[in-house]
Scaffold this motif. Sequence first.
Motif, PDB file in Angstrom:
ATOM      1  N   ARG A   1      33.916  39.561   3.459  1.00 32.23           N
ATOM      2  CA  ARG A   1      33.554  40.971   3.224  1.00 32.23           C
ATOM      3  C   ARG A   1      32.985  41.718   4.374  1.00 32.23           C
ATOM      4  O   ARG A   1      32.870  42.983   4.233  1.00 32.23           O
ATOM      5  CB  ARG A   1      32.780  40.883   1.784  1.00 32.23           C
ATOM      6  N   GLY A   2      32.878  41.056   5.351  1.00 28.90           N
ATOM      7  CA  GLY A   2      32.384  41.793   6.679  1.00 28.90           C
ATOM      8  C   GLY A   2      33.161  42.680   7.427  1.00 28.90           C
ATOM      9  O   GLY A   2      34.297  42.579   6.839  1.00 28.90           O
ATOM     10  N   LEU A   3      32.862  43.281   8.135  1.00 31.78           N
ATOM     11  CA  LEU A   3      33.444  44.218   9.115  1.00 31.78           C
ATOM     12  C   LEU A   3      34.012  43.575  10.434  1.00 31.78           C
ATOM     13  O   LEU A   3      33.224  43.010  10.982  1.00 31.78           O
ATOM     14  CB  LEU A   3      32.769  45.547   9.261  1.00 31.78           C
ATOM     15  N   ILE A   4      35.251  43.887  10.818  1.00 29.78           N
ATOM     16  CA  ILE A   4      35.831  43.133  11.999  1.00 29.78           C
ATOM     17  C   ILE A   4      35.387  44.147  13.111  1.00 29.78           C
ATOM     18  O   ILE A   4      35.359  45.603  13.008  1.00 29.78           O
ATOM     19  CB  ILE A   4      37.205  43.191  12.094  1.00 29.78           C
ATOM     20  N   GLY A   5      34.828  43.939  14.320  1.00 29.82           N
ATOM     21  CA  GLY A   5      34.587  44.762  15.286  1.00 29.82           C
ATOM     22  C   GLY A   5      34.817  43.932  16.685  1.00 29.82           C
ATOM     23  O   GLY A   5      35.285  42.570  16.485  1.00 29.82           O
ATOM     24  N   SER A   6      34.536  44.674  17.578  1.00 26.36           N
ATOM     25  CA  SER A   6      34.548  43.730  19.148  1.00 26.36           C
ATOM     26  C   SER A   6      33.495  44.230  19.895  1.00 26.36           C
ATOM     27  O   SER A   6      32.976  45.221  19.876  1.00 26.36           O
ATOM     28  CB  SER A   6      35.987  43.968  19.984  1.00 26.36           C
ATOM     29  N   LYS A   7      32.961  43.157  20.770  1.00 23.77           N
ATOM     30  CA  LYS A   7      31.992  43.328  21.745  1.00 23.77           C
ATOM     31  C   LYS A   7      32.467  42.616  22.867  1.00 23.77           C
ATOM     32  O   LYS A   7      32.367  41.489  23.014  1.00 23.77           O
ATOM     33  CB  LYS A   7      30.747  42.537  21.136  1.00 23.77           C
ATOM     34  N   GLY A   8      32.749  43.441  24.144  1.00 25.19           N
ATOM     35  CA  GLY A   8      33.410  42.916  25.023  1.00 25.19           C
ATOM     36  C   GLY A   8      34.626  42.385  24.666  1.00 25.19           C
ATOM     37  O   GLY A   8      35.406  42.636  24.105  1.00 25.19           O
TER      38      GLY A   8
ATOM     39  N   GLY B   1      33.300  30.986  15.884  1.00 28.43           N
ATOM     40  CA  GLY B   1      32.117  30.906  15.186  1.00 28.43           C
ATOM     41  C   GLY B   1      30.636  31.069  15.704  1.00 28.43           C
ATOM     42  O   GLY B   1      29.584  31.038  15.030  1.00 28.43           O
ATOM     43  N   ARG B   2      30.568  31.362  17.020  1.00 22.14           N
ATOM     44  CA  ARG B   2      29.208  31.601  17.547  1.00 22.14           C
ATOM     45  C   ARG B   2      28.682  32.783  17.041  1.00 22.14           C
ATOM     46  O   ARG B   2      29.478  33.781  16.850  1.00 22.14           O
ATOM     47  CB  ARG B   2      29.407  31.575  19.010  1.00 22.14           C
ATOM     48  N   CYS B   3      27.546  32.911  16.830  1.00 27.22           N
ATOM     49  CA  CYS B   3      26.617  33.949  16.311  1.00 27.22           C
ATOM     50  C   CYS B   3      26.291  34.732  17.727  1.00 27.22           C
ATOM     51  O   CYS B   3      25.560  34.080  18.608  1.00 27.22           O
ATOM     52  CB  CYS B   3      25.216  33.621  15.630  1.00 27.22           C
ATOM     53  N   LEU B   4      26.570  36.067  17.662  1.00 27.91           N
ATOM     54  CA  LEU B   4      26.366  36.891  18.747  1.00 27.91           C
ATOM     55  C   LEU B   4      25.158  37.304  19.037  1.00 27.91           C
ATOM     56  O   LEU B   4      24.553  37.897  20.130  1.00 27.91           O
ATOM     57  CB  LEU B   4      27.568  37.963  18.943  1.00 27.91           C
ATOM     58  N   ASP B   5      24.219  37.267  17.863  1.00 28.35           N
ATOM     59  CA  ASP B   5      22.820  37.800  17.825  1.00 28.35           C
ATOM     60  C   ASP B   5      21.841  36.545  17.997  1.00 28.35           C
ATOM     61  O   ASP B   5      20.597  36.777  18.188  1.00 28.35           O
ATOM     62  CB  ASP B   5      22.551  38.292  16.726  1.00 28.35           C
ATOM     63  N   ASP B   6      22.188  35.093  17.682  1.00 30.71           N
ATOM     64  CA  ASP B   6      21.215  34.343  17.658  1.00 30.71           C
ATOM     65  C   ASP B   6      21.923  33.004  18.304  1.00 30.71           C
ATOM     66  O   ASP B   6      22.755  32.208  17.590  1.00 30.71           O
ATOM     67  CB  ASP B   6      20.840  33.961  16.418  1.00 30.71           C
ATOM     68  N   GLU B   7      21.712  32.746  19.749  1.00 31.81           N
ATOM     69  CA  GLU B   7      22.324  31.574  20.354  1.00 31.81           C
ATOM     70  C   GLU B   7      22.112  30.185  19.743  1.00 31.81           C
ATOM     71  O   GLU B   7      23.030  29.323  19.889  1.00 31.81           O
ATOM     72  CB  GLU B   7      21.983  31.533  21.710  1.00 31.81           C
ATOM     73  N   ASN B   8      21.389  30.249  18.774  1.00 31.33           N
ATOM     74  CA  ASN B   8      21.032  28.871  18.150  1.00 31.33           C
ATOM     75  C   ASN B   8      21.975  28.580  16.795  1.00 31.33           C
ATOM     76  O   ASN B   8      21.745  27.649  15.978  1.00 31.33           O
ATOM     77  CB  ASN B   8      19.589  28.871  17.934  1.00 31.33           C
TER      78      ASN B   8
ATOM     79  N   HIS C   1      26.497  39.297  13.714  1.00 34.81           N
ATOM     80  CA  HIS C   1      27.653  39.215  14.332  1.00 34.81           C
ATOM     81  C   HIS C   1      28.228  37.900  14.676  1.00 34.81           C
ATOM     82  O   HIS C   1      27.689  37.045  15.612  1.00 34.81           O
ATOM     83  CB  HIS C   1      28.046  40.065  15.621  1.00 34.81           C
ATOM     84  N   PHE C   2      29.668  37.200  14.033  1.00 32.35           N
ATOM     85  CA  PHE C   2      30.039  35.974  14.375  1.00 32.35           C
ATOM     86  C   PHE C   2      31.597  36.136  15.113  1.00 32.35           C
ATOM     87  O   PHE C   2      32.162  36.814  14.515  1.00 32.35           O
ATOM     88  CB  PHE C   2      30.130  35.318  12.828  1.00 32.35           C
TER      89      PHE C   2
ATOM     90  N   VAL D   1      33.179  39.300  13.194  1.00 35.35           N
ATOM     91  CA  VAL D   1      32.846  40.105  11.934  1.00 35.35           C
ATOM     92  C   VAL D   1      31.516  40.119  11.776  1.00 35.35           C
ATOM     93  O   VAL D   1      30.631  39.118  12.349  1.00 35.35           O
ATOM     94  CB  VAL D   1      33.502  38.793  10.812  1.00 35.35           C
ATOM     95  N   ALA D   2      31.067  41.018  10.965  1.00 34.19           N
ATOM     96  CA  ALA D   2      29.503  41.366  11.068  1.00 34.19           C
ATOM     97  C   ALA D   2      29.259  41.139   9.494  1.00 34.19           C
ATOM     98  O   ALA D   2      29.857  41.698   8.484  1.00 34.19           O
ATOM     99  CB  ALA D   2      29.358  42.978  11.136  1.00 34.19           C
ATOM    100  N   SER D   3      28.249  40.164   9.430  1.00 28.27           N
ATOM    101  CA  SER D   3      27.918  39.900   8.040  1.00 28.27           C
ATOM    102  C   SER D   3      27.678  41.244   7.070  1.00 28.27           C
ATOM    103  O   SER D   3      26.909  41.937   7.782  1.00 28.27           O
ATOM    104  CB  SER D   3      26.796  38.960   7.963  1.00 28.27           C
ATOM    105  N   PRO D   4      28.032  41.286   5.786  1.00 30.54           N
ATOM    106  CA  PRO D   4      27.653  42.424   4.968  1.00 30.54           C
ATOM    107  C   PRO D   4      26.281  42.400   4.568  1.00 30.54           C
ATOM    108  O   PRO D   4      25.663  43.391   4.052  1.00 30.54           O
ATOM    109  CB  PRO D   4      28.597  42.166   3.857  1.00 30.54           C
ATOM    110  N   VAL D   5      25.493  41.250   4.700  1.00 31.85           N
ATOM    111  CA  VAL D   5      24.229  41.138   4.211  1.00 31.85           C
ATOM    112  C   VAL D   5      23.112  41.681   5.340  1.00 31.85           C
ATOM    113  O   VAL D   5      22.474  42.857   5.278  1.00 31.85           O
ATOM    114  CB  VAL D   5      23.636  39.794   3.670  1.00 31.85           C
ATOM    115  N   TYR D   6      22.920  40.857   6.400  1.00 28.06           N
ATOM    116  CA  TYR D   6      21.828  41.233   7.664  1.00 28.06           C
ATOM    117  C   TYR D   6      22.677  41.731   8.645  1.00 28.06           C
ATOM    118  O   TYR D   6      21.836  41.819   9.550  1.00 28.06           O
ATOM    119  CB  TYR D   6      21.143  40.004   7.634  1.00 28.06           C
ATOM    120  N   LYS D   7      23.929  41.697   8.613  1.00 29.82           N
ATOM    121  CA  LYS D   7      24.691  42.516   9.909  1.00 29.82           C
ATOM    122  C   LYS D   7      24.686  41.443  11.077  1.00 29.82           C
ATOM    123  O   LYS D   7      25.061  41.979  12.198  1.00 29.82           O
ATOM    124  CB  LYS D   7      24.239  43.616  10.198  1.00 29.82           C
TER     125      LYS D   7
END
Length: 111
Positions: A59-66, A85-92, A79-80, A71-77
Amino acid sequence: MSNKTIWTAVCGQSDLIPNSGICALVNNIQIALFYVQKEQSVFAIANHDPFSQANVLSRGLIGSKGDDLYVASPVYKQHFCLKSGRCLDDENTNIQAWPARIENGQVQVFF
């Protein structure tokens, strides 16, 4: 006999919604499928959001970064990346991603 990884038909191409996600259950795993019309590509990632512990990524929104489509999670936003499948906001944090394709009008995921 060991489990083999194969291309598994998940749904028809007509079931996809351009530039949006749908959810499918494959081998008892919820998968979020995204059809990016501009790229004429389909992406398959886990539907489970590890931050909210909810099955909502379809249900997330598609976007691009570079060069990364995400996809941005619809809950806490968070980005995966749709490819890895890498999280762009949390390298772990990563989620499962699978190769996906459209063959003869069928969406297939490599499981």
